[in-house]
Design an enzyme around this catalytic site. Structure first.
Site, PDB file in Angstrom:
ATOM      1  N   ASP A 141       0.833  -1.209   0.000  1.00 42.69           N
ATOM      2  CA  ASP A 141       0.000   0.000   0.000  1.00 42.69           C
ATOM      3  C   ASP A 141       0.862   1.252   0.000  1.00 42.69           C
ATOM      4  OD1 ASP A 141      -2.491   1.453   2.285  1.00 42.69           O
ATOM      5  OD2 ASP A 141      -2.267   1.591   0.098  1.00 42.69           O
ATOM      6  N   LYS A 189       2.387   3.842  -5.636  1.00 48.01           N
ATOM      7  CA  LYS A 189       1.782   2.901  -6.608  1.00 48.01           C
ATOM      8  C   LYS A 189       2.770   2.535  -7.717  1.00 48.01           C
ATOM      9  CE  LYS A 189      -1.079   3.808  -3.694  1.00 48.01           C
ATOM     10  NZ  LYS A 189      -0.940   2.950  -2.472  1.00 48.01           N
ATOM     11  N   ASP A 232      -3.441  -2.667  -2.287  1.00 48.48           N
ATOM     12  CA  ASP A 232      -4.490  -1.645  -2.254  1.00 48.48           C
ATOM     13  C   ASP A 232      -4.427  -0.768  -3.511  1.00 48.48           C
ATOM     14  OD1 ASP A 232      -5.273   1.258  -0.190  1.00 48.48           O
ATOM     15  OD2 ASP A 232      -6.607  -0.119  -1.262  1.00 48.48           O
ATOM     16  N   ASN A 233      -5.510  -0.057  -3.786  1.00 50.22           N
ATOM     17  CA  ASN A 233      -5.571   1.009  -4.799  1.00 50.22           C
ATOM     18  C   ASN A 233      -5.425   0.553  -6.243  1.00 50.22           C
ATOM     19  OD1 ASN A 233      -3.720   2.443  -2.294  1.00 50.22           O
ATOM     20  ND2 ASN A 233      -5.783   3.227  -2.787  1.00 50.22           N
TER      21      ASN A 233
HETATM   22  C1  LIG Z   1       2.935   9.891   1.646  1.00 48.89           C
HETATM   23  N1  LIG Z   1       2.559   8.513   1.426  1.00 48.89           N
HETATM   24  C2  LIG Z   1       2.568   7.556   2.347  1.00 48.89           C
HETATM   25  N2  LIG Z   1       2.128   6.409   1.805  1.00 48.89           N
HETATM   26  C3  LIG Z   1       1.863   6.668   0.510  1.00 48.89           C
HETATM   27  C4  LIG Z   1       1.378   5.669  -0.463  1.00 48.89           C
HETATM   28  N3  LIG Z   1      -0.074   5.661  -0.595  1.00 48.89           N
HETATM   29  C5  LIG Z   1      -0.636   6.431  -1.525  1.00 48.89           C
HETATM   30  O1  LIG Z   1       0.047   7.175  -2.228  1.00 48.89           O
HETATM   31  C6  LIG Z   1      -2.135   6.428  -1.657  1.00 48.89           C
HETATM   32  C7  LIG Z   1      -2.749   7.468  -2.360  1.00 48.89           C
HETATM   33  C8  LIG Z   1      -4.158   7.534  -2.473  1.00 48.89           C
HETATM   34  C9  LIG Z   1      -4.799   8.652  -3.215  1.00 48.89           C
HETATM   35  C10 LIG Z   1      -4.377   9.953  -3.011  1.00 48.89           C
HETATM   36  C11 LIG Z   1      -4.996  10.999  -3.694  1.00 48.89           C
HETATM   37  C12 LIG Z   1      -6.043  10.741  -4.576  1.00 48.89           C
HETATM   38  F1  LIG Z   1      -6.643  11.763  -5.218  1.00 48.89           F
HETATM   39  C13 LIG Z   1      -6.467   9.455  -4.777  1.00 48.89           C
HETATM   40  C14 LIG Z   1      -5.842   8.397  -4.105  1.00 48.89           C
HETATM   41  C15 LIG Z   1      -4.955   6.549  -1.863  1.00 48.89           C
HETATM   42  C16 LIG Z   1      -4.338   5.498  -1.171  1.00 48.89           C
HETATM   43  O2  LIG Z   1      -5.085   4.525  -0.567  1.00 48.89           O
HETATM   44  C17 LIG Z   1      -2.945   5.427  -1.067  1.00 48.89           C
HETATM   45  O3  LIG Z   1      -2.411   4.366  -0.389  1.00 48.89           O
HETATM   46  C18 LIG Z   1       2.104   8.010   0.258  1.00 48.89           C
HETATM   47 MG   LIG Z   2      -3.907   2.820  -0.112  1.00 50.06          MG
END
Ligand SMILES: Cn1cnc(CNC(=O)c2cc(-c3ccc(F)cc3)cc(O)c2O)c1
Ligand SMILES: [Mg+2]
Length: 215
Positions: free
Chosen positions: A141, A144, A169-170
């Protein structure tokens, strides 16, 4: 300086959940996510699907890539026996600091090995530095665009065995198309997509990919 969103969520948990009660911590994070500020936690809807996978798999050795605030680490650890070995890896120092406090508030610090580092550096060290033989389950997670790099690192470092369950996830939002393509077509996994809702949203679709390594 002003608090970050992650610090605001932690403060809300500390003021509204019960110390040592993981379910109350999850409920507080989810209430904040639905009612106050959206955050990229796995959330309650996709979380229930992951709960089912964890219960079915009952892993003794588990790895999470992407701790963020610690929400899914708490979700997972609350279902594991004391004897299980569960490592979670986060690159961002500030997120890791919030996660450490969230995990301590939930009382699960003895059940979670929290690593603050780049997953690309940690994965090759799991056997030697963290005494891992192979992994029973993995939850992906983090960023991506590194899902594929990291599942290939797990393969080349011989950390997967016949039956290892890899959940990601995602798959839809923000999306991990190269990852979905890889696990579904490389021939090494039996992969299924589990459609759900995006975190703290009634409308947006997202989902988890569950991929069982064929060995
Ligand atoms: C800082 N950081 C720490 N972990 C991470 C990695 N996770 C993600 O990037 C992540 C992003 C989104 C998301 C963000 C903006 C949007 F418009 C749509 C979706 C959703 C998720 O569930 C995620 O896991 C980033
Ligand atoms: Mg996520």
């Amino acid at each position: 300086s002003a608090m970050s969103k992650e610090q605001r969520v932690l403060q809300y948990v500390q003021q509204n959940a019960s110390r040592g009660d993981p379910d109350s911590v999850l409920a507080a994070v989810d209430k904040f996510g639905w009612e106050t500020e959206w955050a990229m936690n796995l959330g309650d809807v996709k979380g229930a699907i992951l709960d089912r996978f964890v219960k079915e798999t009952a892993p003794q050795t588990m790895l999470e890539l992407g701790t963020y605030m610690g929400y899914s680490a708490i979700r997972i650890a609350r279902l594991l026996p004391e004897t299980a070995k569960f490592m979670t890896v986060e690159f961002d120092q500030e997120n890791a600091a919030v996660a450490r406090e969230m995990i301590e508030f939930a009382g699960l610090q003895n059940r979670i090995i929290q690593i603050t580092s780049d997953t690309a550096d940690v994965i090759p060290q799991l056997k030697t530095k963290y005494d891992v033989e192979t992994l029973d389950m993995v939850f992906i997670d983090h960023w991506k665009d590194v899902y594929v790099r990291d599942i290939k690192l797990l393969e080349t470092n011989k950390l997967l065995r016949k039956g290892t369950v890899v959940v990601a996830d995602n798959i839809i939002k923000p999306g991990a198309p190269e990852y979905a393509e890889y696990v579904r077509t490389c021939g090494k996994y039996d992969s299924t997509f589990h459609e759900s809702r995006f975190e703290y949203s009634n409308d947006d679709i997202d989902g988890l990919e569950k991929s069982v390594f064929r060995g």
